[in-house]
Design a protein around this motif. Structure first.
Motif, PDB file in Angstrom:
ATOM      1  N   VAL A 217       2.228   1.802  -3.504  1.00 11.09           N
ATOM      2  CA  VAL A 217       1.207   2.385  -4.378  1.00 11.09           C
ATOM      3  C   VAL A 217       1.037   3.869  -4.073  1.00 11.09           C
ATOM      4  CG1 VAL A 217      -1.263   2.373  -4.942  1.00 11.09           C
ATOM      5  CG2 VAL A 217      -0.005   0.225  -4.806  1.00 11.09           C
ATOM      6  N   CYS A 218       1.003   4.224  -2.797  1.00 11.61           N
ATOM      7  CA  CYS A 218       0.882   5.643  -2.416  1.00 11.61           C
ATOM      8  C   CYS A 218       2.080   6.441  -2.923  1.00 11.61           C
ATOM      9  CB  CYS A 218       0.769   5.779  -0.899  1.00 11.61           C
ATOM     10  SG  CYS A 218      -0.806   5.200  -0.240  1.00 11.61           S
ATOM     11  N   GLY A 219       3.280   5.911  -2.765  1.00 10.92           N
ATOM     12  CA  GLY A 219       4.484   6.598  -3.218  1.00 10.92           C
ATOM     13  C   GLY A 219       4.505   6.795  -4.722  1.00 10.92           C
TER      14      GLY A 219
ATOM     15  N   ASP B 286       2.974  14.400  -8.943  1.00 14.72           N
ATOM     16  CA  ASP B 286       3.921  15.502  -8.922  1.00 14.72           C
ATOM     17  C   ASP B 286       4.429  15.829 -10.327  1.00 14.72           C
ATOM     18  OD1 ASP B 286       5.716  17.433  -7.620  1.00 14.72           O
ATOM     19  OD2 ASP B 286       7.296  16.040  -8.264  1.00 14.72           O
TER      20      ASP B 286
ATOM     21  N   THR C   3       1.905   6.853  -6.704  1.00 15.80           N
ATOM     22  CA  THR C   3       0.848   7.817  -7.014  1.00 15.80           C
ATOM     23  C   THR C   3       1.318   9.239  -6.787  1.00 15.80           C
ATOM     24  OG1 THR C   3      -0.842   6.180  -6.429  1.00 15.80           O
ATOM     25  CG2 THR C   3      -1.531   8.487  -6.502  1.00 15.80           C
ATOM     26  N   LEU C   4       1.987   9.478  -5.668  1.00 17.73           N
ATOM     27  CA  LEU C   4       2.495  10.825  -5.378  1.00 17.73           C
ATOM     28  C   LEU C   4       3.526  11.272  -6.403  1.00 17.73           C
ATOM     29  CD1 LEU C   4       2.799  10.681  -1.483  1.00 17.73           C
ATOM     30  CD2 LEU C   4       1.144  11.990  -2.834  1.00 17.73           C
ATOM     31  N   CYS C   5       4.407  10.366  -6.788  1.00 15.45           N
ATOM     32  CA  CYS C   5       5.429  10.709  -7.797  1.00 15.45           C
ATOM     33  C   CYS C   5       4.791  11.064  -9.130  1.00 15.45           C
ATOM     34  CB  CYS C   5       6.404   9.548  -7.977  1.00 15.45           C
ATOM     35  SG  CYS C   5       7.526   9.302  -6.606  1.00 15.45           S
TER      36      CYS C   5
ATOM     37  N   LEU D 200       0.831  -1.211   0.000  1.00 13.79           N
ATOM     38  CA  LEU D 200       0.000   0.000   0.000  1.00 13.79           C
ATOM     39  C   LEU D 200       0.864   1.259   0.000  1.00 13.79           C
ATOM     40  CD1 LEU D 200      -2.803  -1.086   2.504  1.00 13.79           C
ATOM     41  CD2 LEU D 200      -3.007  -0.801   0.020  1.00 13.79           C
ATOM     42  N   LEU D 201       1.948   1.228   0.764  1.00 15.00           N
ATOM     43  CA  LEU D 201       2.852   2.377   0.785  1.00 15.00           C
ATOM     44  C   LEU D 201       3.528   2.590  -0.573  1.00 15.00           C
ATOM     45  CD1 LEU D 201       4.451   1.960   4.330  1.00 15.00           C
ATOM     46  CD2 LEU D 201       2.832   3.723   3.582  1.00 15.00           C
TER      47      LEU D 201
END
Length: 129
Positions: A117-119, A126, A121-123, A114-115
């Motif tokens: 996927v979150c990372g 951005d 997504t954030l990249c 999950l982390l």
């Protein structure tokens, strides 16, 4: 990087990750091949793999993902392409393996997925904004 490029990189990760457990399963039995010389061993193992559709079909799909990756790199930011595909390949591999009956041993693995996927997504967010 556009959202379309990011989507193609996710498709590549899906191709690579979804086929990994099938390639692993399809290559079962190769360890029992025993020949008298290294060259004969290599040829026997190669023949085993290329005549085994359970290995060959996922391998070809995996390689189609590699061709798509190469094409997508023309329009992708390399500093994002590599992390997106490599990290998401791990996730697709874990999910595919789980769907085939392999256990995900720890809740920490799920949290890590999950982390990731979150990372990713954030990249992507951005870079596209």
């Amino acid at each position: 990087m556009t959202i379309v490029t990011a989507a193609w990189l996710i498709v590549v990760a899906g191709f690579w990750g979804a086929t990994n457990p099938f390639i692993k399963r399809g290559s079962k039995g190769i360890e029992s091949i025993k020949e008298s010389s290294p060259f004969k061993q290599f040829i026997a193992e190669l023949l085993f793999l290329i005549t085994n559709w359970k290995y060959l079909l996922p391998f070809l799909i995996n390689q189609a993902g590699s061709v798509l990756y190469y094409i997508t790199l023309a329009s992708a930011d390399l500093s994002l392409a590599v992390p997106i595909t490599n990290s998401l390949t791990f996730i697709f591999t874990a999910i595919s393996g789980h769907l085939l009956g392999e256990r995900i041993e720890s809740k920490k693995t799920i949290i890590g997925m999950l982390l990731v996927v979150c990372g990713v997504t954030l990249c992507v967010l951005d870079k596209i904004s």
